[in-house]
Design a protein around this motif. Structure first.
Motif, PDB file in Angstrom:
ATOM      1  N   ALA A 699      37.305  45.442  21.159  1.00  0.00           N
ATOM      2  CA  ALA A 699      37.506  45.276  22.607  1.00  0.00           C
ATOM      3  C   ALA A 699      37.503  46.653  23.279  1.00  0.00           C
ATOM      4  O   ALA A 699      37.966  47.630  22.694  1.00  0.00           O
ATOM      5  N   PRO A 700      36.982  46.725  24.500  1.00  0.00           N
ATOM      6  CA  PRO A 700      36.972  48.022  25.221  1.00  0.00           C
ATOM      7  C   PRO A 700      38.370  48.341  25.753  1.00  0.00           C
ATOM      8  O   PRO A 700      38.719  47.956  26.867  1.00  0.00           O
ATOM      9  N   GLU A 701      39.187  49.048  24.954  1.00  0.00           N
ATOM     10  CA  GLU A 701      40.606  49.258  25.270  1.00  0.00           C
ATOM     11  C   GLU A 701      40.811  49.933  26.626  1.00  0.00           C
ATOM     12  O   GLU A 701      41.683  49.556  27.393  1.00  0.00           O
ATOM     13  N   ARG A 702      39.968  50.956  26.904  1.00  0.00           N
ATOM     14  CA  ARG A 702      40.138  51.688  28.169  1.00  0.00           C
ATOM     15  C   ARG A 702      39.936  50.764  29.348  1.00  0.00           C
ATOM     16  O   ARG A 702      40.729  50.731  30.287  1.00  0.00           O
ATOM     17  N   LEU A 703      38.859  49.987  29.287  1.00  0.00           N
ATOM     18  CA  LEU A 703      38.542  49.062  30.376  1.00  0.00           C
ATOM     19  C   LEU A 703      39.675  48.057  30.553  1.00  0.00           C
ATOM     20  O   LEU A 703      40.105  47.753  31.675  1.00  0.00           O
ATOM     21  N   LEU A 704      40.210  47.580  29.432  1.00  0.00           N
ATOM     22  CA  LEU A 704      41.291  46.592  29.507  1.00  0.00           C
ATOM     23  C   LEU A 704      42.539  47.194  30.139  1.00  0.00           C
ATOM     24  O   LEU A 704      43.252  46.531  30.895  1.00  0.00           O
ATOM     25  N   ALA A 705      42.785  48.492  29.849  1.00  0.00           N
ATOM     26  CA  ALA A 705      43.934  49.157  30.456  1.00  0.00           C
ATOM     27  C   ALA A 705      43.767  49.203  31.964  1.00  0.00           C
ATOM     28  O   ALA A 705      44.697  48.957  32.740  1.00  0.00           O
ATOM     29  N   TRP A 706      42.519  49.497  32.392  1.00  0.00           N
ATOM     30  CA  TRP A 706      42.250  49.518  33.842  1.00  0.00           C
ATOM     31  C   TRP A 706      42.399  48.133  34.432  1.00  0.00           C
ATOM     32  O   TRP A 706      42.938  47.957  35.533  1.00  0.00           O
ATOM     33  N   LEU A 707      41.957  47.126  33.706  1.00  0.00           N
ATOM     34  CA  LEU A 707      42.085  45.748  34.194  1.00  0.00           C
ATOM     35  C   LEU A 707      43.558  45.358  34.343  1.00  0.00           C
ATOM     36  O   LEU A 707      43.946  44.690  35.296  1.00  0.00           O
ATOM     37  N   ALA A 708      44.385  45.810  33.398  1.00  0.00           N
ATOM     38  CA  ALA A 708      45.821  45.507  33.474  1.00  0.00           C
ATOM     39  C   ALA A 708      46.393  46.098  34.753  1.00  0.00           C
ATOM     40  O   ALA A 708      47.151  45.452  35.493  1.00  0.00           O
ATOM     41  N   ARG A 709      45.956  47.362  35.020  1.00  0.00           N
ATOM     42  CA  ARG A 709      46.435  48.000  36.267  1.00  0.00           C
ATOM     43  C   ARG A 709      45.968  47.223  37.486  1.00  0.00           C
ATOM     44  O   ARG A 709      46.715  46.981  38.429  1.00  0.00           O
ATOM     45  N   TYR A 710      44.707  46.808  37.462  1.00  0.00           N
ATOM     46  CA  TYR A 710      44.115  46.061  38.580  1.00  0.00           C
ATOM     47  C   TYR A 710      44.904  44.770  38.833  1.00  0.00           C
ATOM     48  O   TYR A 710      45.287  44.453  39.956  1.00  0.00           O
ATOM     49  N   HIS A 711      45.205  44.041  37.743  1.00  0.00           N
ATOM     50  CA  HIS A 711      45.907  42.772  37.910  1.00  0.00           C
ATOM     51  C   HIS A 711      47.332  42.977  38.400  1.00  0.00           C
ATOM     52  O   HIS A 711      47.822  42.207  39.233  1.00  0.00           O
ATOM     53  N   SER A 712      47.997  44.039  37.915  1.00  0.00           N
ATOM     54  CA  SER A 712      49.376  44.244  38.398  1.00  0.00           C
ATOM     55  C   SER A 712      49.358  44.655  39.873  1.00  0.00           C
ATOM     56  O   SER A 712      50.227  44.281  40.644  1.00  0.00           O
ATOM     57  N   TRP A 713      48.283  45.400  40.275  1.00  0.00           N
ATOM     58  CA  TRP A 713      48.149  45.762  41.698  1.00  0.00           C
ATOM     59  C   TRP A 713      47.929  44.488  42.530  1.00  0.00           C
ATOM     60  O   TRP A 713      48.469  44.333  43.620  1.00  0.00           O
ATOM     61  N   ARG A 714      47.161  43.524  41.974  1.00  0.00           N
ATOM     62  CA  ARG A 714      46.858  42.278  42.678  1.00  0.00           C
ATOM     63  C   ARG A 714      48.099  41.410  42.856  1.00  0.00           C
ATOM     64  O   ARG A 714      48.136  40.514  43.690  1.00  0.00           O
ATOM     65  N   LEU A 715      49.121  41.685  42.008  1.00  0.00           N
ATOM     66  CA  LEU A 715      50.346  40.898  42.155  1.00  0.00           C
ATOM     67  C   LEU A 715      51.044  41.228  43.478  1.00  0.00           C
ATOM     68  O   LEU A 715      51.878  40.460  43.952  1.00  0.00           O
ATOM     69  N   GLY A 716      50.699  42.387  44.027  1.00  0.00           N
ATOM     70  CA  GLY A 716      51.259  42.744  45.330  1.00  0.00           C
ATOM     71  C   GLY A 716      52.466  43.647  45.193  1.00  0.00           C
ATOM     72  O   GLY A 716      52.883  44.041  44.126  1.00  0.00           O
TER      73      GLY A 716
END
Ligand SMILES: Cc1cc2nc3c(=O)[nH]c(=O)nc-3n(C[C@H](O)[C@H](O)[C@H](O)COP(=O)(O)OP(=O)(O)OC[C@H]3O[C@@H](n4cnc5c(N)ncnc54)[C@H](O)[C@@H]3O)c2cc1C
Length: 716
Positions: A699-716
């Motif tokens: 799995a692309p770990e770096r990309l997933l780390a960025w996605l985690a950040r993106y989703h937590s930002w989307r939580l508001g």
């Protein structure tokens, strides 16, 4: 670490050479300018000069530094033709070999690991003809020498071969330059030395070994054909000797393309597979499996019990199954397909004529433009003291002997722990025989990974087979009603009593009795063929077990296509037999199936690989069926979605493997398997889950780390 240090040293030395501007000394002008001074030093200390020159030359060649041409001229100018030639010849070969070794040590593993699969053809070519290629490259000055040194280091070429071929191949060029160096004043620039005429001569010299080989081949063939005159007209387009898998498929193809073809069979149609191999063994294995399931019926919520059965009926079923499959391979079917089938023993009389002695003792001779030998293999019988006196069985005689019995052998001794030995040992143990399996190697089925061998051993032992590995057989003797085998294991003498001895020590090609030796066709372990399956005679082909290298029904059929197409249409186009993706399966329970490389082979070849495993105990269908024993192991190229090989240990592993065989054949990766819908719940889903395991591990770990950040930002 060692690699980094070596790399650092090499880079440092090369940098030093250029930073210190040492290349200014390696020009023709500089040489001419300082020739008198250097000659003066040489006159004072000749040995020091020669030694220093030698070391300098070696270093420059090893580091792939420019200036070899000028150094070689200098050798002629300073040392004269003989001494100069000796010094440069050895120094350049030694330096080149060092460069070759540096490239091998620093880069070979990575390059072979990354591109191993695609380099297979090159590797095979180098293993076979490396010396020829290198010699040509040394003589035909198309590629710079330093490139040859480095590239050859990445191939499997042996160091010794590299050294001596380099020395030999560079000798003519060295001689020309050293000789020119003796008249240094007359040379304006190094390039002047090689006239187009001289270059052409070198090219011819480089091609000489190839031409010599071609001529040698022709001579061998010509010599073989000497004394034989081809008939003016042929009776047949193709004659096939042997009606096993290879012979049947060959004649089928010939008839399909409307050739006049005769198929000769001395025994039963269908060969070993139908009569004494795959078919009876798989039929017996099925009965044994049912007996095993009855014995362990409590695993399925039923009453378990010792199966009660008639061995006579089990063997009768084996016979019925052969009879049921037999029409597929019968004289009637092949005659209807357009093949002329002759029951009799075929013998090569000359390169175009086969003599057939029928069962009734009549003799017939037929000529043919091409002949395919598909005579198969027979069980290996060792030269074991006492064996002749013992009534031993092989896969050829086992079936008839068992048909004559009312019960399975009480004490069966199986010699040999390869696929056939393991399959039959397990089957007889499940049918109630007390089985001892004796294997000389330290493990069963040693071509497989050690964990697979261990797995097979565990399952055999669980079925009651006594497995003795690392066991050297000494002799055998008759003993009352049975026999006693004397062997050594771990330096202790052991004795095994049995009433039936089954030899399963491998199979050797049938090579005697039908004219190979008389015609001088080379055949040591198998018949020698080239990649087109041609023997010494270009119109006589060999396919199947008699030619090897594999001994399977499906490989025999695969080879038959190449042999028959080349035999009938080779004058237009010949096809080299393709062994890239060969699958096989051993039908022990659970089955062991494989395609491509396993771990031990990848390591032997020095290939880097990733391993992905999926254990069947995770799979729903395996759980519902009580078939959780086993795993899928996939080897892939590191960092790439490219399958190197797959080993499956599972119920129906042979069937599960098909998806990977297809994927490898057509260069599909695990992403494609993952993206394919598999029926739920099936065992085949295991393939998809194995692909899923691979995907997760990559799995692309770096990309997933960025996605985690993106989703937590989307939580508001
Ligand atoms: C116990 C056992 C189990 C096996 N299980 C499997 C399996 O599960 N899967 C698998 O893929 N393979 C299996 N094999 C291997 C498989 O049987 C062989 O690889 C296959 O039969 C090879 O086919 P062939 O055409 O090369 O030779 P064969 O099948 O041996 O055919 C050769 C034929 O040539 C005939 N012949 C020989 N000389 C002459 C002559 N001079 N004139 C006329 N006729 C001649 C012979 O009588 C024979 O019929 C098994 C083998 C054994 C022994």
């Amino acid at each position: 670490m060692k690699k980094i240090l070596l790399l650092a040293l090499v880079v440092l030395l090369i940098l030093a050479f250029f930073i210190l501007d040492l290349d200014r000394w390696l020009t023709l002008d500089a040489l001419k300018q300082h020739q008198a001074a250097i000659a003066g030093v040489r006159a004072e200390s000749p040995w020091l000069m020669a030694g220093g020159f030698f070391l300098l030359y070696v270093l420059m060649a090893a580091l792939s530094l420019p200036g070899a041409a000028v150094m070689t001229l200098a050798a002629g100018a300073l040392f004269g033709i003989v001494e100069g030639l000796v010094l440069v010849s050895f120094a350049s070969s030694l330096g080149a070999t060092l460069a070759f070794l540096v490239a091998r040590f620093l880069l070979r593993e990575q390059v072979q690991g990354r591109f191993g699969n695609r380099l297979q053809a090159i590797n095979r070519g180098i293993e076979k003809d490396g010396a020829f290629y290198l010699f040509t490259l040394r003589l035909v000055p198309v590629f710079p020498f330093f490139v040859i040194n480095l590239v050859m280091g990445l191939t499997p070429l042996a160091i010794r071969t590299f050294y001596w071929v380099s020395q030999l191949g560079m000798l003519p060029g060295t001689l020309v330059y050293v000789n020119a160096g003796t008249q240094l004043a007359a040379i304006e620039q190094p390039g002047d030395i090689l006239s187009p005429m001289l270059l052409g001569s070198f090219a011819l010299l480089g091609l000489f070994p190839w031409l010599a080989r071609l001529v040698l081949q022709r001579v061998r063939r010509h010599r073989a054909l000497k004394g034989h005159t081809p008939p003016r007209r042929f009776d047949r387009n193709l004659i096939v000797i042997g009606a096993g898998a290879a012979g049947l498929v060959s004649s089928y193809i010939a008839a399909t393309v409307k050739a006049r073809v005769t198929l000769i069979e001395a025994g039963d149609m269908g060969g070993d597979c139908l009569n004494t191999g795959c078919v009876p063994s798989k039929a017996l294995i099925k009965s044994a499996r049912v007996a095993h399931q009855l014995r362990h019926a409590d695993r399925y919520g039923l009453n378990a019990g010792e199966p009660s059965f008639s061995f006579t009926r089990v063997m009768a079923r084996v016979g019925r199954i052969i009879d049921k499959v037999a029409p597929h391979d019968s004289v009637e079917r092949y005659t209807a397909l357009g093949v002329e089938v002759v029951k009799g023993y075929g013998r090569l009389v000359d390169p175009w004529t086969v003599e057939i002695i029928t069962a009734e003792g009549q003799t017939q001779r037929l000529s043919s433009r091409s002949i395919i030998i598909a005579a198969g293999a027979e069980p290996l019988v060792p030269n074991l003291p006492g064996l002749k006196e013992v009534n031993y069985l092989t896969s050829d005689t086992l079936w008839q002997a068992m048909r004559e019995r009312e019960t399975p052998p009480a004490r069966l001794l199986v010699l040999g722990g390869g696929p056939i030995g393991c399959e039959l040992a397990q089957a007889f143990a499940r049918l109630g025989s007390r089985v001892v399996l004796v294997q000389r190697n330290a493990r069963l089925m040693p071509k497989e990974d050690s964990e697979v061998s261990e797995w097979v051993k565990r399952t055999l032992v669980a079925d009651g087979v006594q497995v003795l590995t690392g066991c050297d057989v000494d002799h055998v003797e008759t003993n009352g009603t049975g026999m006693r085998l004397h062997a050594r294991q771990d330096d202790s003498a052991i004795e095994i009593d049995a009433d039936t001895l089954l030899l399963a020590l491998g199979r050797r090609a049938r090579l005697a009795g039908y004219g190979l030796q008389e015609l001088g066709i080379p055949a040591e372990r198998t018949i020698d063929t080239n990649e087109y399956l041609e023997t010494l005679y270009p119109n006589i082909y060999a396919a199947g077990d008699v030619a090897g290298p594999y001994q399977f029904t499906h490989t025999a059929a695969h080879m038959a296509w190449y042999a028959s197409v080349n035999a009938l249409f080779g004058q237009f186009k010949r096809f080299a037999v393709d062994y890239r993706v060969i699958p096989w399966c051993t039908f022990v329970d659970p089955e062991v199936a494989r395609v491509g490389l396993n771990e031990q082979e990848a390591k032997q070849r020095g290939l880097a690989f990733d391993v992905t495993r999926f254990d069947l105990e995770e799979l729903d269908r395996a759980i519902t069926d009580g078939a959780e024993q086993g795993f899928i192991k996939v080897l892939t190229e590191p960092g790439r979605d490219r399958i190197l090989g797959v080993t499956i240990v599972a119920e129906h592993a042979g069937e599960l493997l098909a998806e990977y065989v297809l994927a490898m054949k057509h260069n599909l990766g695990l992403n494609k398997i993952l993206g394919t819908i598999h029926v739920y719940p099936t065992l085949a889903e295991a393939n998809k889950y194995a692909a899923g395991e691979w995907k997760r591990a990559h799995a692309p770990e770096r990309l997933l780390a960025w996605l985690a950040r993106y989703h937590s930002w989307r939580l508001g």
